[in-house]
Write a protein that holds these residues in place. Structure first.
Motif, PDB file in Angstrom:
ATOM      1  N   ARG A 298       0.725  -1.171   0.061  1.00 42.78           N
ATOM      2  CA  ARG A 298      -0.070  -0.014  -0.042  1.00 42.78           C
ATOM      3  C   ARG A 298       0.826   1.171  -0.006  1.00 42.78           C
ATOM      4  NH1 ARG A 298      -2.840  -3.218   3.714  1.00 42.78           N
ATOM      5  NH2 ARG A 298      -2.053  -1.894   5.419  1.00 42.78           N
ATOM      6  N   ALA A 299       1.920   1.294   0.709  1.00 44.07           N
ATOM      7  CA  ALA A 299       2.871   2.465   1.026  1.00 44.07           C
ATOM      8  C   ALA A 299       3.465   2.881  -0.440  1.00 44.07           C
ATOM      9  CB  ALA A 299       3.813   2.121   1.958  1.00 44.07           C
ATOM     10  N   VAL A 300       3.820   1.796  -1.174  1.00 48.84           N
ATOM     11  CA  VAL A 300       4.531   2.151  -2.401  1.00 48.84           C
ATOM     12  C   VAL A 300       3.482   2.270  -3.672  1.00 48.84           C
ATOM     13  CG1 VAL A 300       6.599   0.982  -1.782  1.00 48.84           C
ATOM     14  CG2 VAL A 300       4.821  -0.447  -3.100  1.00 48.84           C
ATOM     15  N   GLY A 301       2.188   1.956  -3.518  1.00 51.82           N
ATOM     16  CA  GLY A 301       1.205   2.435  -4.570  1.00 51.82           C
ATOM     17  C   GLY A 301       0.448   1.405  -5.266  1.00 51.82           C
ATOM     18  N   PHE A 302       0.772  -0.089  -4.570  1.00 50.32           N
ATOM     19  CA  PHE A 302       0.170  -0.903  -5.359  1.00 50.32           C
ATOM     20  C   PHE A 302      -1.433  -1.399  -4.639  1.00 50.32           C
ATOM     21  CE2 PHE A 302       4.622  -2.978  -5.746  1.00 50.32           C
ATOM     22  CZ  PHE A 302       4.410  -3.058  -7.276  1.00 50.32           C
ATOM     23  N   GLU A 303      -2.347  -1.434  -5.268  1.00 49.93           N
ATOM     24  CA  GLU A 303      -3.588  -1.613  -4.980  1.00 49.93           C
ATOM     25  C   GLU A 303      -3.961  -2.648  -3.800  1.00 49.93           C
ATOM     26  OE1 GLU A 303      -6.517  -1.749  -7.989  1.00 49.93           O
ATOM     27  OE2 GLU A 303      -6.076   0.324  -8.741  1.00 49.93           O
ATOM     28  N   ASP A 304      -3.110  -3.775  -4.107  1.00 52.90           N
ATOM     29  CA  ASP A 304      -3.080  -4.824  -3.308  1.00 52.90           C
ATOM     30  C   ASP A 304      -1.590  -5.542  -3.323  1.00 52.90           C
ATOM     31  OD1 ASP A 304      -2.906  -7.093  -5.147  1.00 52.90           O
ATOM     32  OD2 ASP A 304      -5.167  -6.577  -5.488  1.00 52.90           O
ATOM     33  N   ALA A 305      -1.519  -6.501  -2.392  1.00 53.56           N
ATOM     34  CA  ALA A 305      -0.066  -7.113  -2.225  1.00 53.56           C
ATOM     35  C   ALA A 305       0.267  -8.289  -3.332  1.00 53.56           C
ATOM     36  CB  ALA A 305       0.186  -7.735  -0.672  1.00 53.56           C
ATOM     37  N   ARG A 306      -0.710  -8.486  -4.137  1.00 52.63           N
ATOM     38  CA  ARG A 306      -0.482  -9.740  -5.203  1.00 52.63           C
ATOM     39  C   ARG A 306       0.636  -9.433  -6.105  1.00 52.63           C
ATOM     40  NH1 ARG A 306      -6.500 -10.899  -6.971  1.00 52.63           N
ATOM     41  NH2 ARG A 306      -6.588  -8.768  -6.806  1.00 52.63           N
ATOM     42  N   MET A 307       0.737  -8.007  -6.526  1.00 54.06           N
ATOM     43  CA  MET A 307       1.672  -7.690  -7.515  1.00 54.06           C
ATOM     44  C   MET A 307       3.038  -7.514  -6.768  1.00 54.06           C
ATOM     45  SD  MET A 307       2.750  -7.065 -10.454  1.00 54.06           S
ATOM     46  CE  MET A 307       1.432  -6.502 -11.534  1.00 54.06           C
ATOM     47  N   LEU A 308       3.048  -7.005  -5.593  1.00 53.60           N
ATOM     48  CA  LEU A 308       4.187  -7.120  -5.048  1.00 53.60           C
ATOM     49  C   LEU A 308       4.786  -8.527  -4.682  1.00 53.60           C
ATOM     50  CD1 LEU A 308       6.443  -5.825  -3.384  1.00 53.60           C
ATOM     51  CD2 LEU A 308       5.121  -5.456  -1.344  1.00 53.60           C
ATOM     52  N   ARG A 309       3.988  -9.395  -4.301  1.00 53.44           N
ATOM     53  CA  ARG A 309       4.279 -10.690  -4.051  1.00 53.44           C
ATOM     54  C   ARG A 309       4.851 -11.307  -5.314  1.00 53.44           C
ATOM     55  NH1 ARG A 309      -0.096 -10.683  -0.318  1.00 53.44           N
ATOM     56  NH2 ARG A 309       0.617 -11.149   1.928  1.00 53.44           N
ATOM     57  N   ARG A 310       4.345 -11.074  -6.534  1.00 48.59           N
ATOM     58  CA  ARG A 310       4.589 -11.852  -7.643  1.00 48.59           C
ATOM     59  C   ARG A 310       6.192 -11.072  -8.163  1.00 48.59           C
ATOM     60  NH1 ARG A 310      -0.763 -11.279  -9.255  1.00 48.59           N
ATOM     61  NH2 ARG A 310      -0.413  -9.370 -10.435  1.00 48.59           N
ATOM     62  N   LEU A 311       6.075  -9.997  -8.031  1.00 51.69           N
ATOM     63  CA  LEU A 311       7.578  -9.220  -8.222  1.00 51.69           C
ATOM     64  C   LEU A 311       8.637  -9.838  -7.362  1.00 51.69           C
ATOM     65  CD1 LEU A 311       6.108  -5.457  -8.678  1.00 51.69           C
ATOM     66  CD2 LEU A 311       7.086  -7.166 -10.630  1.00 51.69           C
ATOM     67  N   ARG A 312       8.335  -9.791  -6.124  1.00 57.38           N
ATOM     68  CA  ARG A 312       9.449 -10.302  -5.293  1.00 57.38           C
ATOM     69  C   ARG A 312       9.789 -11.767  -5.472  1.00 57.38           C
ATOM     70  NH1 ARG A 312       8.340  -9.926   0.825  1.00 57.38           N
ATOM     71  NH2 ARG A 312      10.541  -9.669   1.033  1.00 57.38           N
ATOM     72  N   ALA A 313       8.817 -12.601  -5.943  1.00 55.09           N
ATOM     73  CA  ALA A 313       8.913 -14.167  -6.090  1.00 55.09           C
ATOM     74  C   ALA A 313       9.859 -14.185  -7.375  1.00 55.09           C
ATOM     75  CB  ALA A 313       7.677 -14.849  -6.380  1.00 55.09           C
ATOM     76  N   ARG A 314       9.851 -13.297  -8.488  1.00 56.72           N
ATOM     77  CA  ARG A 314      10.531 -13.591  -9.481  1.00 56.72           C
ATOM     78  C   ARG A 314      11.666 -12.558  -9.769  1.00 56.72           C
ATOM     79  NH1 ARG A 314       6.177 -11.191 -13.738  1.00 56.72           N
ATOM     80  NH2 ARG A 314       7.002  -8.503 -13.541  1.00 56.72           N
ATOM     81  N   GLY A 315      11.940 -12.018  -8.790  1.00 59.52           N
ATOM     82  CA  GLY A 315      13.037 -11.167  -8.421  1.00 59.52           C
ATOM     83  C   GLY A 315      13.079  -9.769  -9.451  1.00 59.52           C
ATOM     84  N   HIS A 316      11.683  -9.597  -9.617  1.00 56.59           N
ATOM     85  CA  HIS A 316      11.590  -8.447 -10.741  1.00 56.59           C
ATOM     86  C   HIS A 316      12.325  -8.918 -11.937  1.00 56.59           C
ATOM     87  CE1 HIS A 316       9.740  -4.926 -11.876  1.00 56.59           C
ATOM     88  NE2 HIS A 316      10.746  -4.230 -12.160  1.00 56.59           N
TER      89      HIS A 316
END
Length: 303
Positions: A285-303
């Protein structure tokens, strides 16, 4: 931090002092005011580069949000370092005891050691005297070959120019990574970090190009990476078409589109927040994602 006090020891290295002082001064130019003071045990302080410095003798009244920095000095061995008076060492201890932050550059770690502030904490110094620092202060944990360490409001950095990295780290903690990147870019240096975070900030990792249009676009993304920033708005602001901006941006950054660059900044900031105790949901939320799913995907694949 509003007040930065530099404790000057005879033989001080000019860059140990000038580097951090320039960082905080530049931050002030960008609307984050700092008061800089220079304290010593004598009114004129000789430097390692033979340029004498004028200092004040009286300590200002400091608050917990203020900072004391001890720049390093010329000395082949820490044991041969200049004397540091009891009043100065007491000022370091008292400031830290009241909740303040103390920092050192290079051999300045010796002053923190004499003040008893390295005991039980991680620290570093110039590679030439790291082993000696470990012998002199066996209760400290000397971390070798890093630019800086931070442990319980005791921040230490390696040799000479690493004081700039230390100061940028403190600026990032106080005002956020965008301000630190803005200061670093204005000073034409690279923002560096250590620990669990990448050493080169993403805000500067993709700046080694000469395309003014892309720099302009990056400036806009840096300032608003936590908000929606459509490609159409970005392109219109910098005065080119969406297709042209994407082509220029991808070429200048080695393959990143504007959206991918924005996601990189969001991910880096989120990782910083998570390393400092935030949950994945809160960081998202702090960095602008509407939910945490996108952040989790980016972290999982190392962006």
């Amino acid at each position: 931090m509003n007040h930065i006090v530099f404790l000057l020891v005879p033989g001080v290295h000019l860059l140990d002092l000038a580097g951090p002082a320039q960082v905080f001064s530049t931050a002030s130019d960008f609307g984050h005011p700092y008061t800089l003071s220079y304290i010593a045990e004598r009114p004129v302080v000789p430097t390692a580069q033979d340029l004498p410095l004028v200092a004040r003798l009286d300590w200002p009244e400091l608050r917990p949000e203020d900072l004391i920095v001890v720049p390093g000095w010329r000395s082949l061995a820490l044991v041969d370092s200049p004397d540091i008076g009891a009043a100065a060492l007491r000022a370091l201890r008292d400031h830290h005891a009241r909740g303040g932050t103390v920092a050192s550059v290079c051999a300045g770690a010796e002053a923190l050691g004499r003040a008893g502030l390295l005991d039980g904490r991680r620290c570093t110094t110039h590679h030439d005297v790291q082993d000696e620092l470990a012998r002199r202060y066996p209760r400290a944990t000397v971390v070798r070959d890093v630019l800086y360490t931070a442990d319980d409001r005791v921040v230490t950095s390696a040799g000479i120019a690493s004081g700039i990295d230390l100061a940028l780290h403190l600026i990032a903690n106080q005002h956020g990574p965008a301000v630190a990147a803005q200061v670093a870019r204005d000073m034409v240096v690279y923002a560096r970090r250590n620990g669990h975070e990448p050493q080169a900030s993403a805000m500067l990792r993709y700046r080694s190009h000469l395309d003014d249009t892309v720099h302009h676009a990056q400036n806009l993304i840096d300032a608003r990476f936590d908000r929606a920033l459509p490609l159409s708005t970005l392109a219109a602001t910098v005065g080119v078409s969406e297709r042209t901006l994407t082509r220029l941006f991808t070429r200048a950054t080695g393959g990143l589109t504007p959206l991918r660059y924005q996601q990189t900044l969001r991910l880096e900031r989120a990782e910083h927040l998570i390393c400092h105790g935030a949950t994945v949901d809160a960081a998202a939320r702090a960095v602008g994602f509407e939910d945490a799913r996108m952040l989790r995907r980016l972290r999982a694949r190392g962006h």
